[in-house]
Enzyme design. Sequence first.
Site, PDB file in Angstrom:
ATOM      1  N   HIS A 176      18.090   1.857  -3.530  1.00  0.00           N
ATOM      2  CA  HIS A 176      19.302   1.742  -3.281  1.00  0.00           C
ATOM      3  C   HIS A 176      19.632   3.250  -2.503  1.00  0.00           C
ATOM      4  O   HIS A 176      20.363   4.160  -2.917  1.00  0.00           O
ATOM      5  CB  HIS A 176      20.090   1.731  -4.497  1.00  0.00           C
ATOM      6  CG  HIS A 176      21.483   1.380  -4.095  1.00  0.00           C
ATOM      7  ND1 HIS A 176      22.401   0.493  -5.036  1.00  0.00           N
ATOM      8  CD2 HIS A 176      22.474   1.651  -3.210  1.00  0.00           C
ATOM      9  CE1 HIS A 176      23.571   0.407  -4.599  1.00  0.00           C
ATOM     10  NE2 HIS A 176      23.594   1.085  -3.528  1.00  0.00           N
ATOM     11  N   ARG A 217      24.457  -5.691  -2.217  1.00  0.00           N
ATOM     12  CA  ARG A 217      24.440  -5.533  -3.699  1.00  0.00           C
ATOM     13  C   ARG A 217      23.506  -6.470  -4.052  1.00  0.00           C
ATOM     14  O   ARG A 217      23.276  -7.643  -3.702  1.00  0.00           O
ATOM     15  CB  ARG A 217      25.921  -5.866  -4.403  1.00  0.00           C
ATOM     16  CG  ARG A 217      26.626  -4.511  -4.240  1.00  0.00           C
ATOM     17  CD  ARG A 217      26.332  -3.279  -5.207  1.00  0.00           C
ATOM     18  NE  ARG A 217      27.176  -2.317  -5.217  1.00  0.00           N
ATOM     19  CZ  ARG A 217      27.256  -1.215  -4.086  1.00  0.00           C
ATOM     20  NH1 ARG A 217      26.439  -1.189  -3.436  1.00  0.00           N
ATOM     21  NH2 ARG A 217      28.261  -0.189  -4.445  1.00  0.00           N
ATOM     22  N   GLU A 224      18.979  -2.319 -11.544  1.00  0.00           N
ATOM     23  CA  GLU A 224      18.475  -1.235 -10.997  1.00  0.00           C
ATOM     24  C   GLU A 224      18.421   0.094 -11.968  1.00  0.00           C
ATOM     25  O   GLU A 224      19.216   0.122 -12.852  1.00  0.00           O
ATOM     26  CB  GLU A 224      19.573  -0.496  -9.635  1.00  0.00           C
ATOM     27  CG  GLU A 224      19.577  -1.538  -8.571  1.00  0.00           C
ATOM     28  CD  GLU A 224      20.561  -1.173  -7.422  1.00  0.00           C
ATOM     29  OE1 GLU A 224      21.020  -0.096  -7.737  1.00  0.00           O
ATOM     30  OE2 GLU A 224      20.656  -1.721  -6.658  1.00  0.00           O
TER      31      GLU A 224
HETATM   32  P1  NAD Z   1      34.012  -4.352   3.946  1.00  0.00           P
HETATM   33  O1  NAD Z   1      34.974  -4.749   2.897  1.00  0.00           O
HETATM   34  O2  NAD Z   1      34.419  -3.454   5.054  1.00  0.00           O
HETATM   35  O3  NAD Z   1      33.278  -5.666   4.694  1.00  0.00           O
HETATM   36  C1  NAD Z   1      32.793  -6.662   3.718  1.00  0.00           C
HETATM   37  C2  NAD Z   1      32.830  -8.008   4.533  1.00  0.00           C
HETATM   38  O4  NAD Z   1      32.281  -9.022   3.740  1.00  0.00           O
HETATM   39  C3  NAD Z   1      34.626  -8.274   4.883  1.00  0.00           C
HETATM   40  O5  NAD Z   1      34.801  -8.414   5.973  1.00  0.00           O
HETATM   41  C4  NAD Z   1      34.438  -9.716   3.956  1.00  0.00           C
HETATM   42  O6  NAD Z   1      35.561 -10.478   4.475  1.00  0.00           O
HETATM   43  C5  NAD Z   1      32.945 -10.318   4.048  1.00  0.00           C
HETATM   44  N1  NAD Z   1      32.902 -11.263   3.118  1.00  0.00           N
HETATM   45  C6  NAD Z   1      33.395 -11.332   1.994  1.00  0.00           C
HETATM   46  N2  NAD Z   1      32.724 -12.462   1.198  1.00  0.00           N
HETATM   47  C7  NAD Z   1      32.130 -13.084   2.090  1.00  0.00           C
HETATM   48  C8  NAD Z   1      31.491 -14.301   2.155  1.00  0.00           C
HETATM   49  N3  NAD Z   1      31.132 -14.945   1.243  1.00  0.00           N
HETATM   50  N4  NAD Z   1      30.343 -14.353   3.330  1.00  0.00           N
HETATM   51  C9  NAD Z   1      30.584 -13.608   4.282  1.00  0.00           C
HETATM   52  N5  NAD Z   1      31.415 -12.705   4.414  1.00  0.00           N
HETATM   53  C10 NAD Z   1      32.075 -12.384   3.275  1.00  0.00           C
HETATM   54  O7  NAD Z   1      32.781  -3.617   3.166  1.00  0.00           O
HETATM   55  P2  NAD Z   1      31.778  -2.528   3.795  1.00  0.00           P
HETATM   56  O8  NAD Z   1      32.370  -1.115   3.931  1.00  0.00           O
HETATM   57  O9  NAD Z   1      31.134  -3.188   5.250  1.00  0.00           O
HETATM   58  O10 NAD Z   1      30.418  -2.736   2.688  1.00  0.00           O
HETATM   59  C11 NAD Z   1      30.046  -3.857   2.484  1.00  0.00           C
HETATM   60  C12 NAD Z   1      29.217  -3.803   0.939  1.00  0.00           C
HETATM   61  O11 NAD Z   1      28.006  -2.990   1.304  1.00  0.00           O
HETATM   62  C13 NAD Z   1      29.846  -2.793  -0.206  1.00  0.00           C
HETATM   63  O12 NAD Z   1      30.758  -3.713  -0.798  1.00  0.00           O
HETATM   64  C14 NAD Z   1      28.886  -2.248  -0.806  1.00  0.00           C
HETATM   65  O13 NAD Z   1      28.552  -3.324  -2.008  1.00  0.00           O
HETATM   66  C15 NAD Z   1      27.541  -2.491   0.010  1.00  0.00           C
HETATM   67  N6  NAD Z   1      27.101  -1.067   0.379  1.00  0.00           N
HETATM   68  C16 NAD Z   1      25.763  -0.688  -0.029  1.00  0.00           C
HETATM   69  C17 NAD Z   1      25.238   0.642   0.303  1.00  0.00           C
HETATM   70  C18 NAD Z   1      23.906   1.005   0.112  1.00  0.00           C
HETATM   71  O14 NAD Z   1      23.559   1.992  -0.080  1.00  0.00           O
HETATM   72  N7  NAD Z   1      23.056  -0.161   0.030  1.00  0.00           N
HETATM   73  C19 NAD Z   1      25.923   1.410   1.076  1.00  0.00           C
HETATM   74  C20 NAD Z   1      27.349   1.147   1.332  1.00  0.00           C
HETATM   75  C21 NAD Z   1      27.742   0.035   1.019  1.00  0.00           C
END
Ligand code: NAD
Length: 368
Positions: A315, A264, A293
Site C-alpha cells: 500500500h 482499495r 492489510e
Molecule cells: P475520485 O473520487 O476523484 O475518483 C474516483 C472515480 O471512480 C470517480 O470519478 C467515480 O465516479 C468513479 N467510480 C465510482 N464507482 C465506479 C464504478 N463502479 N466504476 C467505475 N468508476 C467508478 O478519487 P481519486 O482521488 O481518484 O482516488 C481513487 C481511489 O484510489 C481512492 O478512493 C482510494 O481508495 C484509492 N487510493 C489509493 C492510494 C494508494 O496508496 N494505493 C492512494 C490514493 C488513493
Amino acid sequence: MKRIFATSRIGDPAENRLREHGYELEVFQGPEAPPKTLIIEKVKSGIDALITTLRDPIDAEIFEVGKGSLKVVAQIAVGFDNINRADANKYKIPFTNTADVLTEATAEFGFFMLGMLARKMYSSERLVRDGKWPSWHPFLPFLGDEVTGKTIAIIGTGRIGLAMIKKCSGFDMNILCYDPAYQNHNYIASIQAVMDLRHATGVQKERTWIKYVELEEAMRGADYVSIHVPLLLDIETDKPTYHFINEKMLKLMKPTAYLVNTSRGPVVDEKALAKALKDKVIAGAALDVFEKEPLPADSPLLDPEIADRTRLFHHFASGGQITRLSVDPDKGMAGRTAQAVIDVLEGNYGGDPAKMPYVVNKEAFEEK
Ligand code: NAD
C-alpha cells in the site's frame, strides 16, 4: 488548550506546525494502528480533533463518545471507506481527507507497477541476483510485453484515473475510459489533441487514441486494466465497487492482459484473481492494496506458482517523501491533514465546514 490525538505519526514538520499553533498533540507512536478501544478512550477524554489513517474504523461508537467535544476527524488519505459517512453526518462532525496532493504520486506508482509487471523486471533482477543468468539470448529465459502502442482501460476517471491517463498517453498508449458517474470529456479531448500533435509533428510514430466506452468494451479491449475507483459498499450506492473485479470480469479480459490495482483491496475478489492467475485466464496482476492489510501469510496471492506474474506492494502508491510528509497543504498529505484540523479548530471560512476545502461530508453542514 485545544487537544488533538493522532492515531499515527504524520512526520515532524506537520506535527510541529500543530504544536506551534498552541495545540496539545498526542501521537500514538505505532507503527501499527492503536486498538479501537484506545481511540474511544481518547475521544471520551474530550479531545477536539482526531487524526486518523485508513486503518482506523471510525463510526457511531466513536462519534457518540465525542458528542459535544470532538470537532473534526482528519484522515491522512484520500480514501475514507473506514469512516462511516452516515454516522459522521448524524453527529454533524466534519471529516476531512487529503485529495489532490497524492494524485500524481499514486498514478506514477500505478504506471511503474504496470511496467514492472509487463516487462518482468522482478524476474529479471532475481535472475541476476540469484546467479541464474545464463547468457544474453534473443528470447530465453523469458520475454516481457511492451506498453508502447498497447491499449489500457482506465476504470474510474476521477483525479487519479485522469492522472494515470496522462502518464499512459506519454508512453504512446491507446486509452479506453470507463466511469458510470463522472466523465471528463474536456480532459479526454485535450489528451487526444496532444496525441494528435505528437503524431503530426513526428514525436510519436503511430497515432494513438482515447475514448469513453462501456465497461464490457473496456475490459475486453484492453491489454492493461487499471483500477481507480473508491471502495463503495452496496449499502452506500447502487453501483458498489466491492469485488468489482470478480471471476466474471476477469473472464472478460484477454488472456494476455494485465490487471493493476492501486485503489482499495476489497475492490478485487482476491480468491477469484489468484485462481485466474493460476489458470492463466489473465497474464498477470500488480496489486498495491489488499482485502486484508498486511497481506496474510496464507493468502492465495502468495502461491509460488503464480509469483512470476504477480507483483505485490505494501500500500505504497502514495508513498513519496513530499507527497506523504510535506507540511505544505498544497503538496503533502501531512500538511493538508494539519491544515484541515487548523481550519476547523480556528473557525476558518467563517467556521462553516461546508466552505472548508478539505471537508468531505459538506452535505451535513449545507443549508437545506
Ligand atoms: P475520485 O473520487 O476523484 O475518483 C474516483 C472515480 O471512480 C470517480 O470519478 C467515480 O465516479 C468513479 N467510480 C465510482 N464507482 C465506479 C464504478 N463502479 N466504476 C467505475 N468508476 C467508478 O478519487 P481519486 O482521488 O481518484 O482516488 C481513487 C481511489 O484510489 C481512492 O478512493 C482510494 O481508495 C484509492 N487510493 C489509493 C492510494 C494508494 O496508496 N494505493 C492512494 C490514493 C488513493
